[in-house]
Design an enzyme around this catalytic site. Structure first.
Site, short mmCIF file in Angstrom:
data_model
loop_
_atom_site.label_atom_id
_atom_site.label_comp_id
_atom_site.label_asym_id
_atom_site.label_seq_id
_atom_site.Cartn_x
_atom_site.Cartn_y
_atom_site.Cartn_z
N CYS A 1 -14.01 -2.42 5.74
CA CYS A 1 -13.06 -1.58 5.00
C CYS A 1 -13.74 -0.63 4.00
CB CYS A 1 -12.03 -2.46 4.30
SG CYS A 1 -11.05 -3.41 5.45
N ARG B 1 -2.11 6.60 9.68
CA ARG B 1 -2.22 6.10 8.30
C ARG B 1 -2.35 7.27 7.33
NH1 ARG B 1 -4.07 0.86 8.01
NH2 ARG B 1 -3.33 -0.37 9.74
N CYS C 1 -7.60 -11.08 0.41
CA CYS C 1 -7.71 -10.70 1.82
C CYS C 1 -7.88 -11.93 2.71
CB CYS C 1 -8.90 -9.75 2.02
SG CYS C 1 -9.04 -9.30 3.75
N ARG D 1 0.85 -1.19 0.00
CA ARG D 1 0.00 0.00 0.00
C ARG D 1 0.88 1.25 0.00
NH1 ARG D 1 -4.09 -0.05 4.78
NH2 ARG D 1 -4.98 -1.83 3.69
N LYS E 1 -6.30 6.62 12.30
CA LYS E 1 -6.70 7.20 11.01
C LYS E 1 -7.23 8.62 11.18
CE LYS E 1 -7.78 2.70 9.05
NZ LYS E 1 -8.82 1.85 8.45
N LYS F 1 -3.81 0.71 14.66
CA LYS F 1 -3.86 1.68 13.56
C LYS F 1 -4.53 2.98 14.03
CE LYS F 1 -6.27 -1.24 11.02
NZ LYS F 1 -7.18 -1.90 10.07
N CYS G 1 -15.17 -3.55 -0.66
CA CYS G 1 -13.78 -3.77 -0.26
C CYS G 1 -13.16 -4.84 -1.14
CB CYS G 1 -13.73 -4.21 1.20
SG CYS G 1 -14.27 -5.91 1.42
N CYS H 1 -16.28 -9.00 5.15
CA CYS H 1 -16.27 -9.38 6.56
C CYS H 1 -16.60 -8.15 7.40
CB CYS H 1 -14.91 -9.99 6.95
SG CYS H 1 -13.64 -8.78 7.40
FE1 SRM Z 1 -9.09 -2.33 5.94
C1 SRM Z 1 -7.65 -4.97 7.49
C2 SRM Z 1 -8.12 -3.47 2.96
C3 SRM Z 1 -9.86 0.66 4.60
C4 SRM Z 1 -10.90 -1.57 8.73
N1 SRM Z 1 -8.00 -3.93 5.35
C5 SRM Z 1 -7.46 -4.89 6.15
C6 SRM Z 1 -6.56 -5.83 5.34
C7 SRM Z 1 -5.17 -5.30 5.42
C8 SRM Z 1 -6.68 -7.32 5.70
C9 SRM Z 1 -5.71 -7.91 6.68
O1 SRM Z 1 -5.55 -7.37 7.80
O2 SRM Z 1 -5.15 -8.95 6.34
C10 SRM Z 1 -7.19 -5.63 3.93
C11 SRM Z 1 -6.27 -5.89 2.74
C12 SRM Z 1 -7.00 -6.73 1.73
C13 SRM Z 1 -6.31 -6.85 0.44
O3 SRM Z 1 -6.11 -8.00 -0.02
O4 SRM Z 1 -5.99 -5.85 -0.18
C14 SRM Z 1 -7.78 -4.25 4.05
N2 SRM Z 1 -8.88 -1.52 4.14
C15 SRM Z 1 -8.56 -2.19 3.00
C16 SRM Z 1 -8.79 -1.33 1.78
C17 SRM Z 1 -7.79 -1.58 0.66
C18 SRM Z 1 -10.23 -1.57 1.30
C19 SRM Z 1 -10.57 -0.98 -0.03
O5 SRM Z 1 -11.34 -1.66 -0.70
O6 SRM Z 1 -10.18 0.12 -0.38
C20 SRM Z 1 -8.72 0.06 2.41
C21 SRM Z 1 -7.33 0.63 2.45
C22 SRM Z 1 -7.33 2.00 3.05
C23 SRM Z 1 -6.01 2.71 2.97
O7 SRM Z 1 -5.63 3.13 1.89
O8 SRM Z 1 -5.37 2.88 4.01
C24 SRM Z 1 -9.18 -0.26 3.83
N3 SRM Z 1 -10.12 -0.70 6.57
C25 SRM Z 1 -10.43 0.38 5.82
C26 SRM Z 1 -11.44 1.16 6.46
C27 SRM Z 1 -12.10 2.43 5.91
C28 SRM Z 1 -11.38 3.67 6.33
O9 SRM Z 1 -10.32 3.60 6.96
O10 SRM Z 1 -11.90 4.74 6.06
C29 SRM Z 1 -11.76 0.51 7.64
C30 SRM Z 1 -12.86 0.93 8.64
C31 SRM Z 1 -12.48 2.09 9.48
C32 SRM Z 1 -11.70 1.65 10.66
O11 SRM Z 1 -10.49 1.53 10.56
O12 SRM Z 1 -12.31 1.38 11.71
C33 SRM Z 1 -10.92 -0.65 7.70
N4 SRM Z 1 -9.21 -3.11 7.81
C34 SRM Z 1 -10.07 -2.68 8.78
C35 SRM Z 1 -9.97 -3.57 9.92
C36 SRM Z 1 -10.76 -3.45 11.24
C37 SRM Z 1 -10.08 -2.51 12.18
C38 SRM Z 1 -10.72 -2.50 13.54
O13 SRM Z 1 -10.51 -1.53 14.26
O14 SRM Z 1 -11.40 -3.44 13.91
C39 SRM Z 1 -9.03 -4.56 9.56
C40 SRM Z 1 -8.56 -5.74 10.42
C41 SRM Z 1 -7.60 -5.34 11.48
O15 SRM Z 1 -7.07 -4.23 11.53
O16 SRM Z 1 -7.37 -6.19 12.34
C42 SRM Z 1 -8.58 -4.24 8.23
FE1 SF4 Z 2 -10.79 -7.90 3.93
FE2 SF4 Z 2 -12.82 -7.68 5.58
FE3 SF4 Z 2 -11.45 -5.51 4.88
FE4 SF4 Z 2 -13.01 -6.65 3.13
S1 SF4 Z 2 -13.69 -5.72 5.05
S2 SF4 Z 2 -10.86 -6.02 2.76
S3 SF4 Z 2 -12.86 -8.79 3.64
S4 SF4 Z 2 -10.66 -7.19 6.05
#
Ligand code: SRM
Ligand code: SF4
Length: 593
Positions: free
Chosen positions: A501, A152, A458, A83, A233, A231, A452, A497
Site C-alpha cells: 500500500c 478508485r 489492518c 475512506r 486505479k 479494484k 502503510c 505485508c
Molecule cells: Fe491498500 C488493501 C490501506 C493504497 C494495494 N489497503 C488495503 C486495506 C483496505 C486492507 C484490507 O483489505 O483489509 C488497507 C486498510 C488498512 C487500514 O487499517 O487502514 C489498505 N491502501 C491502504 C492505504 C490507506 C495505505 C496508506 O498508508 O495510505 C492506501 C489508501 C489509498 C486510497 O486512498 O485509496 C492504500 N493499496 C494502496 C496502494 C498504493 C496506490 O494505490 O497507489 C496499493 C498498491 C497499488 C496497487 O493497488 O496495486 C495498495 N491494498 C492493496 C492491496 C493489494 C492489491 C493487489 O492487487 O494485490 C490490498 C489487498 C487486496 O486488495 O486484496 C490492499
Molecule cells: Fe495493510 Fe498490507 Fe496494505 Fe499495509 S500493505 S495497509 S499491512 S494491506
C-alpha cells in the site's frame, strides 16, 4: 462489445464468492439496510464485501483482540475504517477541518492522509456509520467507490502553480473523469443519505460535485451489475513531475504539454503493486505505454479500458483479477487491439516524452500569482495529538486562522495553498507552538519515507509499519549524516505485508513485512517510479534493518558514480554486488566494534 448487464461474470470458471455477492446484491445494496439496524456490532460476510464499495471496511483492533485473550476466545471489538474520496487531493480548509472533527467525534481521534491523496478514518462504530456518511456528504465529499471493485480515487499532481494552465486543466480532467466513472447505484443514497428523522428517501443537504443522486439510476451503464473484477486505479502526472507514481496504477495519463497547452496524454495501462508471495502467478508490474489521446478523448479511452477489464478480467480468482493480469494473459498487442475496438478507433502511438522528474512539493514555493504554497510533511500521513506533539491542533489553528486551500499529496502529506508571504512565519510559529517541526527542520530521509497503516487496524498486516518506521528513521539519521548523505533524496517505503500500500516495489529502498517482526528489503527502484526494485535480503529482523540499510548506504557512498542516485547505483551494481560489499563492510564494522 457486450451489454453491461448481460455480462457473464465468469464465462468458463466458477465465479468467486465476491462475484456471487455482487451479482445478487441489486447494485451493491444486498442485506446492508437490514443488517445496519439489526443490533449486532458488525455485518455478515456478504455485506462486509459489498460495504467496501461504499467506502468502508469492517475491522477490529487486533491489539485489543490480543490483549483480551486470556485463554478463552476473545471478543472482537468491531469498528469501521471509512475512506473518503478526494480527487487530486483537493480540499478546502473547511473540508479538512470537518474531517478532523469527524475523527474526533465519531472515530478514533485521528485522521490519515493516504498514499492516494484520500482521507481515512478509523474506529467508527456501526451505530455511527450512517451519521458519518451523511457528514461526509454534507462536507461535499463522498465515500462511494473509495474502496471496492470500481474506479478508485483518481490522483493528480497537487501543486497549485497558478501561472501554469496545464496543472489546472489536468485537475479539471481528473474531476471530469471522476464524475464519468463514478458508480450510478442508488443503493448508496438509499442506505446512507436518507433523512435521519423521517427515514424518507430524501437528499441530505450538500453533496459532492462528482456525485449526483438525482441522476442515479438502477443501472450501471459502465460497470454493469457485477462492477469490475477488482479494484481499478488511475493517476495523472506530468513528465517533469511524477509525484503521483503513475507507473504503479492500472491506468495512467501522462500529460504531454508544450508552451502551457496540453497536447494530449500518453495512456499507460496495467500497473499494480500487490503480490501474494505464496502464489507465483502474482507479481508487481509497471504500467505499459499503450498510446496517445487528445484531451477530449480522455473519458472515452478510460471507459474503453475499464470496459475491457470488466469483460476480460478474471472473475474467478481475485488474486489474478487486476488489469495487469488481464494484459499479461491477453498480451499487450491483443489488449491494445481490444481497447481500440471498444474505443471505436485506433490509438495514436505514444508521444516520446516520458517521466523524468519527481517533486514531493514539500517546503515553501511561489504559486506564480503573487501567492505561495507550503508543503508540510506529515509523517506517514497520520494527523494526531500525542503528548507534546499536537499536529492535529496545529492544523486546526492553521486552517482556521489562515483559511488556505488544501491539497493532499500522494506521499501522505499536505499542501497549504494561496498563502501570503507573511503566512510563512505564522505557520512556523503555530507548528512550533504545538511541538511540530517545520518541513525545513526534518531530514531529507524522513521527508522521502512513507509507511502503510498496518497494525493494529489492518487485517492483512503481518508486521508493523506506520508505528515503527519513525523509529527506524531516527536510528538511520545519524548514520546517513556520518556518511555525508544527508542531502541525498531517496525513497524509503515500508509496508506491513506484500500488498504494497505504500508502493515499496518501485522505491529506492523497499521494506516489506514478511512475518511478525521480520522484513524483506528491496533495492534498485527509483524516485521516478518507473523501475521495479529487486529483492536484496529476506526475513531480516526489524532490529537489524538499520545496520543493513546503513551498509547499503556505505556501499553507495564508496562506489557511486558522480551524482548517481541510490536506486540507480543499486540497479547498476546489482543486488548481489551490493550484498557482497555490504556484508564485508558489516563484518568489518562488527570486528571493530
Ligand atoms: Fe491498500 C488493501 C490501506 C493504497 C494495494 N489497503 C488495503 C486495506 C483496505 C486492507 C484490507 O483489505 O483489509 C488497507 C486498510 C488498512 C487500514 O487499517 O487502514 C489498505 N491502501 C491502504 C492505504 C490507506 C495505505 C496508506 O498508508 O495510505 C492506501 C489508501 C489509498 C486510497 O486512498 O485509496 C492504500 N493499496 C494502496 C496502494 C498504493 C496506490 O494505490 O497507489 C496499493 C498498491 C497499488 C496497487 O493497488 O496495486 C495498495 N491494498 C492493496 C492491496 C493489494 C492489491 C493487489 O492487487 O494485490 C490490498 C489487498 C487486496 O486488495 O486484496 C490492499
Ligand atoms: Fe495493510 Fe498490507 Fe496494505 Fe499495509 S500493505 S495497509 S499491512 S494491506
Amino acid at each position: 462489445m457486450a451489454d453491461a448487464d448481460s455480462i457473464d461474470p465468469a464465462p468458463s470458471a466458477k465465479p468467486s464468492a465476491v462475484e456471487v455477492a455482487k451479482a445478487a446484491s441489486n447494485y451493491l445494496k444486498g442485506d446492508i439496510p437490514s443488517e445496519l439496524v439489526d443490533g449486532n456490532p458488525g455485518f455478515g460476510k456478504g455485506s462486509v464485501q459489498l460495504l467496501k464499495n461504499h467506502g468502508t471496511y469492517q475491522q477490529d483492533d487486533r491489539e485489543t483482540r490480543k490483549k483480551s485473550a486470556d485463554g478463552k476466545k476473545s471478543e472482537r471489538q468491531i469498528s469501521f475504517m471509512i475512506r473518503t474520496v478526494v480527487p487530486g487531493g483537493k480540499l478546502t480548509a473547511d473540508q479538512l477541518l470537518a474531517a478532523i472533527d469527524m475523527g474526533d467525534e465519531l472515530g478514533n481521534g485521528t485522521i490519515r492522509l493516504t498514499t492516494r491523496q484520500a482521507i481515512q478514518h478509523h474506529g467508527v462504530v456501526k451505530g455511527d456509520l450512517k451519521a458519518f456518511m451523511q457528514r461526509v456528504h454534507t462536507n461535499q465529499l463522498t465515500t462511494l467507490a473509495a474502496c471496492g471493485d470500481v474506479e478508485r480515487n483518481i490522483m493528480c499532481c497537487p501543486a497549485p502553480i497558478k501561472g501554469d494552465p496545464v496543472r489546472d486543466e489536468m485537475q479539471k480532467k481528473v474531476d471530469e473523469l471522476a464524475r464519468h466513472l463514478a458508480p450510478r447505484t442508488r443503493a448508496y443514497y438509499e442506505i446512507w443519505l436518507t433523512d435521519p428523522d423521517t427515514g424518507e428517501k430524501s437528499r441530505v443537504a450538500g453533496g459532492p460535485e462528482t456525485i449526483d443522486p438525482a441522476g442515479a439510476a438502477e443501472e450501471e451503464p459502465i460497470y454493469g451489475r457485477t462492477y469490475l473484477p477488482r479494484k481499478f486505479k488511475t493517476a495523472f502526472a506530468l513528465p517533469e513531475d511524477n509525484c503521483t507514481d503513475i507507473y504503479a496504477n492500472d491506468l495512467g495519463f501522462l500529460t504531454i504539454h508544450e508552451h502551457g497547452t496540453i497536447l494530449g496524454y500518453n495512456v499507460l495501462a496495467g500497473g499494480g503493486m500487490g503480490v501474494t508471495p505464496s502464489a507465483a502467478k502474482t507479481f508487481p508490474a509497471l504500467a505499459k505505454r499503450l498510446g496517445f489521446v487528445p484531451p477530449e478523448d480522455v473519458c472515452a479511452i478510460a471507459e474503453a479500458i475499464v470496459k475491457v477489464q470488466r469483460d476480460f478480467g478474471n472473475r474467478s480468482d481475485r488474486k489474478t483479477a487486476r488489469l495487469k493480469y488481464t494484459i499479461h494473459t491477453m498480451g499487450l498487442d491483443a489488449f491494445r487491439a481490444k481497447v481500440e475496438e471498444y474505443f471505436g478507433k485506433p490509438l495514436a502511438p505514444c508521444h516520446p516524452d516520458d517521466v523524468h522528474g519527481f517533486d514531493d512539493h514539500i517546503g515553501w514555493y511561489p504559486q506564480g500569482d503573487g501567492r505561495f504554497f507550503y508543503g508540510l510533511n506529515v509523517e506517514n500521513g497520520r494527523v494526531h495529538d500525542t503528548g507534546t506533539f499536537r499536529l492535529k491542533t496545529a492544523l486546526r489553528r492553521i486552517l482556521r486562522d489562515l483559511a488556505p486551500g488544501v491539497r493532499i499529496t500522494a506521499h501522505q502529506s499536505l499542501l497549504f495553498t494561496d498563502l501570503a508571504v507573511t503566512d510563512r512565519e505564522r505557520i512556523a510559529e503555530i507548528l512550533h507552538a504545538h511541538g511540530v517541526k517545520t518541513s525545513e527542520e526534518i531530514s531529507t530521509l524522513r521527508r522521502w519515507s512513507m509507511a502503510c497503516v498496518a497494525l493494529p487496524t489492518c487485517s492483512l498486516a503481518v508486521a508493523e509499519s506506520e508505528r515503527v518506521l519513525p523509529g527506524l528513521i531516527d536510528s538511520l539519521e545519524p548514520e546517513v549524516a556520518k556518511l555525508g548523505l544527508s542531502n541525498d533524496a531517496f525513497t524509503v517505503r515500508m509496508t506491513g505485508c506484500p500488498n504494497a500500500c505504500a508502493r515499496p516495489y518501485n522505491s529506492d529502498i523497499g521494506i516489506v513485512g514478511r512475518t511478525a517482526g521480520k522484513y524483506t528489503i528491496f533495492l534498485g527502484g527509483r524516485l521516478l517510479g518507473n523501475r521495479l526494485n529487486e529483492q536484496y535480503k529476506d526475513v531480516v529482523p526489524f532490529e537489524d534493518l538499520s545496520q543493513e540499510i546503513t551498509a547499503v548506504l556505505a556501499c553507495y557512498k564508496a562506489e557511486r558514480h558522480g551524482d548517481e542516485t541510490l536506486g540507480d547505483f543499486c540497479h547498476r551494481k546489482g543486488v548481489e554486488g551490493v550484498r557482497t560489499w555490504a556484508d564485508q563492510w558489516l563484518a568489518g564494522s562488527r570486528g571493530h566494534g
